[in-house]
Design a protein around this motif. Structure first.
Motif, PDB file in Angstrom:
ATOM      1  N   ARG A  77       0.926  -1.617   0.167  1.00 13.72           N
ATOM      2  CA  ARG A  77      -0.118  -0.047  -0.164  1.00 13.72           C
ATOM      3  C   ARG A  77       1.060   1.185  -0.354  1.00 13.72           C
ATOM      4  O   ARG A  77       0.916   2.279   0.292  1.00 13.72           O
ATOM      5  CB  ARG A  77      -1.511   0.148   0.884  1.00 13.72           C
ATOM      6  N   LYS A  78       1.667   1.266  -0.965  1.00 12.14           N
ATOM      7  CA  LYS A  78       2.634   2.341  -1.153  1.00 12.14           C
ATOM      8  C   LYS A  78       2.199   3.091  -1.594  1.00 12.14           C
ATOM      9  O   LYS A  78       1.119   3.161  -3.081  1.00 12.14           O
ATOM     10  CB  LYS A  78       3.806   2.047  -1.768  1.00 12.14           C
ATOM     11  N   LYS A  79       2.338   4.039  -2.347  1.00 12.55           N
ATOM     12  CA  LYS A  79       2.286   5.164  -3.467  1.00 12.55           C
ATOM     13  C   LYS A  79       2.578   5.209  -4.803  1.00 12.55           C
ATOM     14  O   LYS A  79       2.207   4.980  -5.761  1.00 12.55           O
ATOM     15  CB  LYS A  79       3.249   6.613  -3.186  1.00 12.55           C
ATOM     16  N   GLU A  80       4.754   4.508  -4.982  1.00 14.93           N
ATOM     17  CA  GLU A  80       4.190   3.474  -6.001  1.00 14.93           C
ATOM     18  C   GLU A  80       3.153   2.024  -6.365  1.00 14.93           C
ATOM     19  O   GLU A  80       2.848   1.931  -7.374  1.00 14.93           O
ATOM     20  CB  GLU A  80       5.250   2.873  -6.199  1.00 14.93           C
ATOM     21  N   THR A  81       2.580   2.289  -5.499  1.00 16.40           N
ATOM     22  CA  THR A  81       1.497   1.089  -5.802  1.00 16.40           C
ATOM     23  C   THR A  81      -0.056   1.107  -6.045  1.00 16.40           C
ATOM     24  O   THR A  81       0.006   1.058  -6.977  1.00 16.40           O
ATOM     25  CB  THR A  81       0.647   0.209  -4.018  1.00 16.40           C
ATOM     26  N   LEU A  82      -0.340   2.615  -5.661  1.00 19.74           N
ATOM     27  CA  LEU A  82      -1.774   3.219  -6.274  1.00 19.74           C
ATOM     28  C   LEU A  82      -0.311   4.252  -7.849  1.00 19.74           C
ATOM     29  O   LEU A  82      -1.481   4.060  -8.456  1.00 19.74           O
ATOM     30  CB  LEU A  82      -1.930   4.182  -5.219  1.00 19.74           C
TER      31      LEU A  82
END
Ligand SMILES: [Zn+2]
Length: 412
Positions: A189-194
């Motif tokens: 659930r990181k920024k990179e995930t989204l």
């Protein structure tokens, strides 16, 4: 004994006729041999779709089909290869045979439909298949369904994270709020995930079509949204905020449990679920239990009232009124020394704009929660969802058909 002609009429494979059959009554099997009818000789290359009159060679495949009464049915089908200038020697396309697996399309459809209301284990028993085979058939069934349908436009989006276990901690779930359908899963659930969702799944045009996003007050998601959807409204919705309120009351409960000894421990113990429940959902007996707890512990009582009253924030439709109500709610915290709720209040004030956005952009409440609940139910019920693609298709199908799960309990 029926003739091959009659078998052809019962089998109903369009364009094919039965030219041989065998019944084994002892083993309860029926075998049918079929080939193309005269006049059904246009062969299609499975690679490029080009049509051919001439076959290169012929082969026989055996597939399992729907049972005839108590007989397990196997159909032996003549399939041809064509010599395609584009693809070389290639197998013809047969709509009745959707994959290389030894099953007819309608058999796979029957298994897939059964999987919509029962666990793979039960479907496996019913069809006499291995559980892993049932899941493989179900996955193909869902892939065919997904490929055949139109995807609704994405105007309001929900983002949530689901806690799925100790090893692989979180799953980020993106959903369409208008259709209540999950669209994408990301690991962690990181920024990179989204970021990956916006980058890989949406065109710039699709991104511009998104007007509002319901999301938790989770910094990495906000940063990703601001970068990819600068025009959209971020709405911190009721579901997520009430999750934080539930965390706060749980923290108060635990603190009181450890702070007070003896008698108090016995009263607070095992009350977690009650404290997380809404008052309106409790029976008279459960309310009485809570009242006994409140009589002994004022702090837990106050925390419960705070959680219950925060819920009313979303009954307001004008931002002025909503803001007033929130201000009064925060005022009640004074002198209470309820640290977890003070932290919550601070968080709410820091995200005020996104909370008030609920009044400015109408987004349906409860959708993210429902999507979340369906996915958790799937994960609880079944194995085989290490394959995220399968989990996603399954959850999409539930949303599209509004299937209620039949919950099977193992006999004690
Ligand atoms: Zn071809």
């Amino acid at each position: 004994m029926p003739s091959d002609n009659e078998f052809t009429r019962i089998l109903q494979w369009p364009g094919y006729r039965v030219y041989r059959h065998a019944i084994d009554e002892k083993n309860k099997t029926l075998e049918l041999w079929v080939r193309r009818k005269r006049g059904n000789r246009r062969l299609e290359c499975s690679g490029c779709g080009r049509k051919f009159e001439e076959a290169y060679d012929a082969n026989e495949r055996a597939v399992r089909d729907l049972p005839w009464s108590s007989l397990t049915t196997t159909v032996h089908i003549e399939v041809y290869r064509v010599k395609c200038p584009e693809c070389g020697v290639k197998i013809e396309k047969v709509p009745l045979l959707p994959s290389k697996a030894p099953f007819s399309k309608r058999f796979e459809d029957a298994v897939g439909q059964a999987c919509e209301s029962a666990a793979a284990r039960q479907v496996a028993r019913r069809f006499g298949l291995a559980e892993s085979t049932v899941r493989a058939i179900d996955l193909r069934y869902l892939e065919r369904w997904a490929a055949s349908r139109r995807k609704p436009a994405l105007r309001q989006m929900g983002v949530d994270e689901i806690h799925i276990g100790k090893k692989q901690k979180f799953l980020t779930v993106v959903c369409n709020l208008e259709t209540g359908e999950p669209l994408w899963f990301g690991r962690e659930r990181k920024k990179e995930t989204l970021d990956a969702f916006f980058q890989e799944e949406l065109s710039s045009r699709q991104r511009h079509g998104i007007a509002a996003v319901c999301v938790d007050m989770w910094e990495p998601f906000r940063l990703s949204l601001e970068e990819w959807l600068p025009q959209c409204r971020i709405v911190y919705d009721k579901f997520h905020i009430m999750q934080h309120a539930n965390d706060a009351i749980d923290e108060v409960r635990r603190a009181e449990f450890f702070r007070k000894g003896g008698r108090m421990r016995g009263v607070v113990k095992g009350k977690r679920w009650l404290l997380l429940s809404r008052w309106v959902n409790l029976t008279a007996g459960k309310r009485e239990e809570l009242n006994q707890l409140f009589a002994l512990n004022r702090r837990v009582c106050k925390a419960y009232i705070l959680k219950e009253t925060l819920d009313r924030l979303w009954t307001y439709h004008y931002e002025g009124a909503m803001l007033n109500y929130l201000q009064r709610w925060i005022d009640q915290l004074r002198w209470q020394r309820l640290e977890p709720f003070q932290k919550l209040a601070k968080m709410l004030l820091e995200h005020l704009d996104g909370i008030l956005n609920y009044c400015r952009t109408k987004v349906p409440l409860g959708v993210v929660e429902a999507v979340n609940g369906n996915i958790k139910a799937l994960l609880r019920r079944g194995r085989g969802y290490q394959n995220l693609r399968y989990l996603l298709l399954k959850a999409q199908r539930i949303a599209a058909t509004k299937t209620e799960f039949v919950v099977f309990r193992r006999a004690a």
